[in-house]
Design an enzyme around this catalytic site. Structure first.
Site: not given
Ligand code: RIB
Length: 300
Positions: A141, A225, A253
């Site tokens: 990101e 799964k 995450d």
């Molecule tokens: O993985 C989920 C996250 O992806 C969200 O919190 C959103 O902000 C994006 O970055």
């Protein structure tokens, strides 16, 4: 010394939960909305801190309302804010998230804001901390040149690296040399290999292709799964824990945060995977992403 360094973004997640994810051109009357901390890197750092790990988070935010939410969130979760760059001329990002309240599945559009301007030069001090850490965890990101540089420095300094390759992006072959753990979900694994993943066998085929690119260990998360792990010698398949998923935002995450924490405690790989799997499952039982990360007590 911080054991785990995480590079990534913080954004404010604005989530709309309703009976379905609307189709193009459709309007629905939703059920609930929520504004809370998000951004893959920030969610992962919060997860590690809540499990009891020593984490440093590196990012850039604006000096605005959501920038304030970021700093409050980090303080509340005992994450040092010293290494977060704040720039009053930039905006903190936001993500628009549509959640299907029946399945917990989502669709996300993220505007990263301030961290889209992040440069290698901005991270001079933070890079020294990466060199001294045990584990470096990141996603896709922030600008790719910054990500690549940090992975390279980490690897050159014998730091264990984890790349959560999300959102799926074209990567140069150089990336793969510096990655110990590559953790795509099934959609991302298909993007990087062309293999459509419906079951464990497909996940094995995809992971073999990924190992051939030069990465050491592959973990493909498969949603409800479970997950598939391979290092070329050992394969592990784990089923997902059964939970009533309210919102799956941030489950990946939670998985990556749980994995990094487990690895930092030098647990055997199977235990790290079981821990990460459990952490991810629990994170789906609450609305939101950063705020839904479980604490160590929640695992008992
Ligand atoms: O993985 C989920 C996250 O992806 C969200 O919190 C959103 O902000 C994006 O970055």
């Amino acid at each position: 010394m911080s054991e785990i360094c995480v590079l990534g973004i913080f954004v404010a997640d604005i989530s709309f939960s309703g009976s379905k994810i609307p189709s193009i051109g459709e309007t629905i009357l939703g059920a609930k909305y929520n504004v809370g901390p998000g951004g893959k890197g920030s969610n992962q750092a919060i997860c590690i801190a809540r499990l009891g790990g020593k984490v440093n988070f590196f990012s850039k935010i604006g000096k605005d309302t959501y920038g304030k939410l970021a700093l409050e969130t980090f303080k509340k979760n005992n994450i040092d804010t010293k290494h977060i760059i704040q720039n009053e001329n930039l905006q903190t990002g936001v993500a628009g998230i549509l959640v299907d309240k029946n399945s917990g599945k989502n669709a996300i559009n993220v505007i990263t804001g301030a961290p889209s301007t992040l440069t290698i030069e901005d991270l001079k001090d933070q890079i020294n901390l990466i060199k001294k850490s045990k584990i470096f965890l990141t996603q896709l990101e922030v600008p790719l040149d910054v990500t690549l540089h940090c992975l390279k420095v980490a690897k050159e300094n014998k730091v264990l690296t984890i790349l959560n390759p999300a959102p799926a992006s074209e990567l140069s072959n150089e990336f793969f040399k510096y990655i110990d753990f590559f953790t795509p979900n099934e959609t991302e694994a298909e993007f990087y290999t062309g293999v459509k993943i419906a079951n464990e066998e497909d996940a094995k085929v995809a992971s073999q292709k990924l190992l051939q690119l030069g990465m050491k260990k592959i973990i493909i998360t498969l949603g409800e799964k479970g997950l598939f792990y391979s290092d070329g010698n050992e394969d592990i398949y784990l089923k997902a824990n059964t939970v009533k998923a309210l919102d799956t935002t941030g489950a990946g995450d939670a998985f990556n945060g749980g994995l990094a924490f487990g690895l930092s405690t030098r647990k055997p790989i199977k235990e790290c995977l079981e821990l990460a799997n459990k952490v991810a499952g629990i994170s789906t039982t609450k609305l939101g992403a950063g705020d839904a990360m479980p604490f160590i007590e929640d695992l008992k």
